[in-house]
Design an enzyme around this catalytic site. Structure first.
Site, PDB file in Angstrom:
ATOM      1  N   GLY A  51      23.784  32.451  50.776  1.00  0.00           N
ATOM      2  CA  GLY A  51      24.479  32.204  49.512  1.00  0.00           C
ATOM      3  C   GLY A  51      25.982  32.332  49.641  1.00  0.00           C
ATOM      4  N   ALA A  52      26.440  33.479  50.129  1.00  0.00           N
ATOM      5  CA  ALA A  52      27.875  33.713  50.206  1.00  0.00           C
ATOM      6  C   ALA A  52      28.146  34.943  51.054  1.00  0.00           C
ATOM      7  CB  ALA A  52      28.453  33.920  48.805  1.00  0.00           C
ATOM      8  N   MET A  53      29.417  35.152  51.372  1.00  0.00           N
ATOM      9  CA  MET A  53      29.782  36.241  52.272  1.00  0.00           C
ATOM     10  C   MET A  53      31.063  36.927  51.807  1.00  0.00           C
ATOM     11  SD  MET A  53      29.047  37.983  54.878  1.00  0.00           S
ATOM     12  CE  MET A  53      30.078  39.370  55.307  1.00  0.00           C
ATOM     13  N   GLU A  54      31.012  38.251  51.828  1.00  0.00           N
ATOM     14  CA  GLU A  54      32.053  39.090  51.227  1.00  0.00           C
ATOM     15  C   GLU A  54      33.249  39.408  52.116  1.00  0.00           C
ATOM     16  OE1 GLU A  54      28.894  40.190  52.088  1.00  0.00           O
ATOM     17  OE2 GLU A  54      28.972  42.210  52.892  1.00  0.00           O
ATOM     18  N   HIS A 112      28.478  39.654  42.915  1.00  0.00           N
ATOM     19  CA  HIS A 112      27.923  40.370  44.070  1.00  0.00           C
ATOM     20  C   HIS A 112      28.952  40.460  45.200  1.00  0.00           C
ATOM     21  CE1 HIS A 112      24.554  41.503  46.824  1.00  0.00           C
ATOM     22  NE2 HIS A 112      25.332  40.914  47.717  1.00  0.00           N
ATOM     23  N   GLU A 113      29.505  39.327  45.574  1.00  0.00           N
ATOM     24  CA  GLU A 113      30.453  39.334  46.692  1.00  0.00           C
ATOM     25  C   GLU A 113      31.702  40.125  46.327  1.00  0.00           C
ATOM     26  OE1 GLU A 113      28.961  38.442  49.224  1.00  0.00           O
ATOM     27  OE2 GLU A 113      27.416  37.208  48.267  1.00  0.00           O
ATOM     28  N   GLU A 161      23.767  46.485  50.569  1.00  0.00           N
ATOM     29  CA  GLU A 161      23.102  45.373  49.875  1.00  0.00           C
ATOM     30  C   GLU A 161      22.289  45.843  48.664  1.00  0.00           C
ATOM     31  OE1 GLU A 161      24.152  42.617  50.150  1.00  0.00           O
ATOM     32  OE2 GLU A 161      25.020  42.511  52.150  1.00  0.00           O
TER      33      GLU A 161
HETATM   34  N1  TRP Z   1      26.396  39.934  53.167  1.00  0.00           N
HETATM   35  C1  TRP Z   1      26.096  38.693  52.517  1.00  0.00           C
HETATM   36  C2  TRP Z   1      25.725  39.014  51.087  1.00  0.00           C
HETATM   37  O1  TRP Z   1      24.939  39.826  50.822  1.00  0.00           O
HETATM   38  C3  TRP Z   1      24.980  37.918  53.052  1.00  0.00           C
HETATM   39  C4  TRP Z   1      24.954  37.506  54.472  1.00  0.00           C
HETATM   40  C5  TRP Z   1      24.477  38.187  55.529  1.00  0.00           C
HETATM   41  C6  TRP Z   1      25.196  36.234  54.972  1.00  0.00           C
HETATM   42  N2  TRP Z   1      24.431  37.407  56.632  1.00  0.00           N
HETATM   43  C7  TRP Z   1      24.847  36.209  56.312  1.00  0.00           C
HETATM   44  C8  TRP Z   1      25.680  35.104  54.381  1.00  0.00           C
HETATM   45  C9  TRP Z   1      24.929  35.052  57.080  1.00  0.00           C
HETATM   46  C10 TRP Z   1      25.780  33.956  55.150  1.00  0.00           C
HETATM   47  C11 TRP Z   1      25.386  33.923  56.465  1.00  0.00           C
HETATM   48  O2  TRP Z   1      26.238  38.492  50.183  1.00  0.00           O
HETATM   49 ZN    ZN Z   2      25.427  41.289  49.677  1.00  0.00          ZN
END
Ligand code: TRP
Ligand code: ZN
Length: 850
Positions: free
Chosen positions: A254-257, A290-291, A313
């Site tokens: 979905g997305a990355m922080e 979330h992010e 998480e």
């Molecule tokens: N840490 C990210 C979240 O919870 C998710 C995530 C972990 C992720 N590994 C990833 C996103 C690899 C993209 C690709 O929002």
């Molecule tokens: Zn997360």
């Protein structure tokens, strides 16, 4: 260069890294096929350990040169690990490597998407960028220089300098490598500002491909709401001068922080009324929150090692759920989350992939970004909050931030702040983190001389590697209702700590009806043997919105099981009770729409399996269809009224209020379409002016076996919009008849627009196939085979997405011998592929079992 050899990593083997890092300077000379990365890292001995082994991770790269304190150095590189003899004192390490972003189809590390450079480093992607101790407990201050000719070149932190052909960024907050990010390309910004509670102005930018500017406003508003909410509710302020979000089309999740530079799957951020459904809007708002919330729970306080993943998480999912509850409707959010938990986490916890919220070993960490770590992890925090109370929770969180800011922490650190604040011993509670499996909570009732007694017992089934389970601490919220539907007393939280415990309520004048596990106070399977009359009573009277919904759900479930196993006719108690609730226009439309839902077909299969029966997917499908048809007939007169209620005169807004009305209208249209064979849906489709209505009308038509013209028109209307075309692909598979599902997916996979290397498109077709219970498990085995064909094809290109999709097979042991043989053959066939990725090998080996 090869991947590191597959080995099993254990939590108990944790050791700190021998070196601390004072600073990291990275220079990127961008080039699609041969990007140079120069790293300059200041190492010094870590006083916390005597082990001075110098081991850096690095994969899929060529080492050009290395030096220590300016002297050329010849390190040893093997199986993704660089080792070298180094001084036993502070030193400066410099390395230059070459990497190939254009050839990186795995979407981990530095890769290209539509001509744009971007990164994904969690969990272990940084080791594809340069040699580095790629582990979350090594935190450092990064400075990044990007050299290239792209109009936009971004990294973490604050911009410090830029000019012709370069940009420099500095992130003052020490961070692990998994939070590193870089983006470069031809992007445009939707910009805004946010003034923090202490008066600092932050520049906000949402970067998108030219053409997507019109889909940014909603995401930006969601970001500002998240920033304000975290200040108000958790006292957390943003800590940089800029906050950048980038939308990317090719993304595994979905997305990355990443610190100050969140990267999003474009499906998780781009939105407009014309192209996004209400569900899309709600999900986007939640993911942005979330992010953003990770900035404190994940970034400022990070994880010591990947076994602690739920530390960030579980907590961040819990926080984003609180946010959505506050902004929208708390009961609706809770019900949706429980539906989701049962659909995704329960099957995981009840099958061969079952693992604790904090796993104790893994081969490939990417395989543990699971519903158990995320969603069950969030449930565990909800239980903790319920047990200690809201005030103590707030105090514990303040202590957590004060005590651990800037650290890489463990679940022990997390629980300790709660113990210190409350004086409570949480050692038994900690079993929620270490014991896998869904506890079964059984309720027995007794009534004697004005005393009502509830006896609760718990049992957790064996899971892989954990044959015997100890009792857990289960908070069970209970309410009692008098025969006229009044509450006898306020909801009470019973704390079940033993295998079996009784609780008495005396001084009652009549036998009450018990409403147990209100608000779904624990992630368990509830076994409470209520009569259909008692359930109908709760459906009519329970003041707890979750349990009122749950009563209807349980009635529907029982009705379907009776239809499946005894060929019973649909239960009129359920239909009457449901109709009464839907008639009550004092109830939120969104809530009534949820009431119309049925237990999913895979949930029914799980229940049959738990009762020692073998589920027949086709019979489950037919029962569900029959009940739907009967419901439509039963509610025939009510449906036009529900549709009228759902009419909205005001301009489109993606808020909870309007979304709830549209959800009720769509549910009513779906029933109506079973009676008028799609006439109304065709009319609705013709005048739909937003994606929610357009898609709901189109679904009804396809379900009715109509809509060929509309489907083609939909494609022509949206052919330029990749996110809408994903819906076009997915819808056709989801709505195919069981015997058509595999063939539909196969036909679509031959479509010119089926770009299988794009995870969103791949999932649109094959995710939908895996979710189509009767279609995926059709007796022919065609879907099992088709999915296996495609997993074999995708694995060398994108192991992470392949491995995640393997979970389609995880419930295979529930089904009959023929189906098990068909699935087993496919699992073996995939496992027999030469050079199968570590990700997929681990998943399939676990699913296959011994
Ligand atoms: N840490 C990210 C979240 O919870 C998710 C995530 C972990 C992720 N590994 C990833 C996103 C690899 C993209 C690709 O929002
Ligand atoms: Zn997360």
């Amino acid at each position: 260069m090869r991947d590191a050899a597959p080995t099993t990593i254990h939590l108990k083997d944790y050791e700190p890294f021998g070196w601390l890092i004072d600073s990291v300077h990275l220079t990127f000379r961008l080039d699609p096929g041969k990007t140079r990365v120069i790293s300059r890292v200041a190492f010094r001995p870590n006083p916390a350990t005597r082990n001075r082994d110098f081991r850096l991770n690095g994969e899929h790269m060529t080492l050009i040169r290395a030096s220590i304190d300016g002297q050329d150095w010849k390190p040893h590189v093997r199986d993704g690990i660089l080792t070298a003899q180094v001084p036993d004192a502070p030193f400066e390490w410099v390395a230059e490597v070459e990497i190939d972003p254009a050839a990186n189809t795995a979407l981990e590390g530095l890769y290209m998407s539509n001509g744009m450079y971007c990164t994904q480093c969690e969990a272990e992607g940084f080791r594809r960028i340069t040699f580095y101790p790629d582990r979350p407990d090594v935190m450092a201050v990064f400075t990044v220089r990007i050299e290239g000719t792209h109009p936009v070149m971004l990294s973490n932190g604050n911009p410090v300098d830029s000019g012709e052909g370069f940009a420099e960024w500095h992130d003052p907050w020490p961070k692990p490598a998994y939070l590193f990010a870089l983006v470069a390309g031809d992007l445009v910004a939707h910009s805004d500002t946010f003034t923090t509670v202490s008066g600092r102005e932050v520049d906000l930018n949402l970067w998108v491909r030219p053409g997507d500017e019109g889909k940014c406003a909603f995401g930006m508003e969601a970001l500002k709401k998240s920033m304000r909410w975290d200040e108000e509710v958790y006292g957390r302020e943003y800590d940089l001068d800029v906050f950048n979000i980038v939308a990317v089309d090719d993304f595994n999740m979905g997305a990355m922080e990443n610190k100050g530079l969140n990267i999003f799957n474009s499906a998780a951020v781009l939105a407009s009324p014309e192209t996004s459904t209400d569900d899309n809007f709600e999900r986007i708002e939640a993911i942005i929150a979330h992010e953003y919330f990770h900035n404190w729970t994940g970034n400022r306080i990070t994880c010591r090692d990947w076994f602690q993943l739920c530390l960030k998480e579980g907590l961040t999912v819990f926080r984003d759920a609180q946010f959505t509850s506050d902004l929208r409707s708390a009961p609706v959010k809770r019900i949706r989350d429980v539906i989701d938990l049962r659909a995704r986490q329960f099957p995981e916890d009840q099958g061969p992939l079952s693992h604790p919220v904090r796993p104790e070993s893994f081969q490939e960490i990417n395989n543990f970004y699971t519903a158990t770590v995320y969603e069950k992890g969030a449930e565990v925090i909800g239980m903790l909050k319920r047990l200690v109370g809201d005030a103590a929770y707030a105090e514990a969180l303040d202590l957590y931030f004060a005590r651990h800011d800037g650290q890489a922490c463990t679940i022990e650190d997390w629980l300790k702040v709660f113990e210190d604040v409350t004086g409570r011993d949480l050692s038994q509670f900690k079993r929620w983190y270490s014991q896998a499996g869904t506890p079964r909570l059984t309720v027995e009732e007794a009534w004697r001389d004005g005393t009502f007694t509830l006896t609760l017992s718990q049992a957790t089934p064996a899971t892989p590697g954990q044959p015997d389970k100890l009792p857990q601490v289960i908070p069970v919220a209970v309410g009692l209702l008098t025969p006229n539907g009044d509450e006898v007393r306020a909801t009470e939280v019973l704390e079940l700590t033993q295998a079996r415990q009784s609780y008495s309520f005396d001084g009652l004048t009549a036998r009450p009806v018990a409403s147990v596990l209100r608000d779904f106070s624990a992630p368990v399977v509830l076994d409470h043997d209520l009569s259909p009359e008692q359930r109908a009573f709760l459906l009519a009277h329970d003041t707890d919105p979750f349990n009122r919904w749950e009563a209807g759900r349980a009635l529907a479930g029982q009705c379907l099981l009776d239809m499946i196993t005894e060929d019973a006719a649909p239960d009129t108690a359920y239909l009457d009770g449901l109709t009464a609730v839907l008639r009550d226009d004092g109830l939120d439309p969104a809530y009534r729409a949820l009431m119309l839902g049925l237990p999913s077909q895979s949930e029914l299969a799980a229940t049959l399996h738990q009762r020692g029966l073998i589920p027949d997917p086709q019979a489950i499908w037919e029962a569900t269809e029959t009940l739907r048809q009967t419901t439509a007939q039963h509610m025939q007169d009510l449906l036009p009224r529900l549709r009228a209620e759902a009419q909205i005169e005001a301009p489109f807004r993606p808020d909870a209020d309007q979304a709830g009305k549209r959800a009720l209208g769509s549910a009513a249209l779906a029933l109506l379409s079973r009676l008028d064979s799609g006439t109304q849906a065709a009319a609705d489709y013709a005048c739909a002016d937003n994606m929610t209505l357009q898609l709901s009308a189109l679904s009804c038509l396809l379900k009715a076996g109509k809509g060929e013209v509309e489907l083609a028109a939909f494609y022509d209307q949206w052919r330029g919009d990749r996110l809408v075309i994903d819906k076009w692909f997915g819808l056709q598979v989801a709505l195919a008849a069981p015997e058509q599902a595999a063939e539909t997916a196969r036909r679509l996979s031959a479509h010119a627009e089926f770009n299988w290397r794009n995870p969103n498109r791949f999932r649109a077709v094959f995710g939908a196939l895996a979710m189509h219970h009767a279609g995926f498990h059709h007796a022919s085995g065609a879907a099992y085979q088709l999915l296996a064909d495609w997993l074999i094809r995708l694995d060398p290109v994108n192991p992470q997405t392949t491995a995640r999709m393997c979970s389609a097979y995880q419930t295979w042991r529930r089904y009959d011998d023929d189906r098990q043989a068909l699935i087993g053959a496919q699992l073996d066939r995939i496992l027999a592929q030469p050079d199968l990725s570590r990700d997929t090998t681990e998943m399939l080996t676990r699913i296959r079992g011994s």
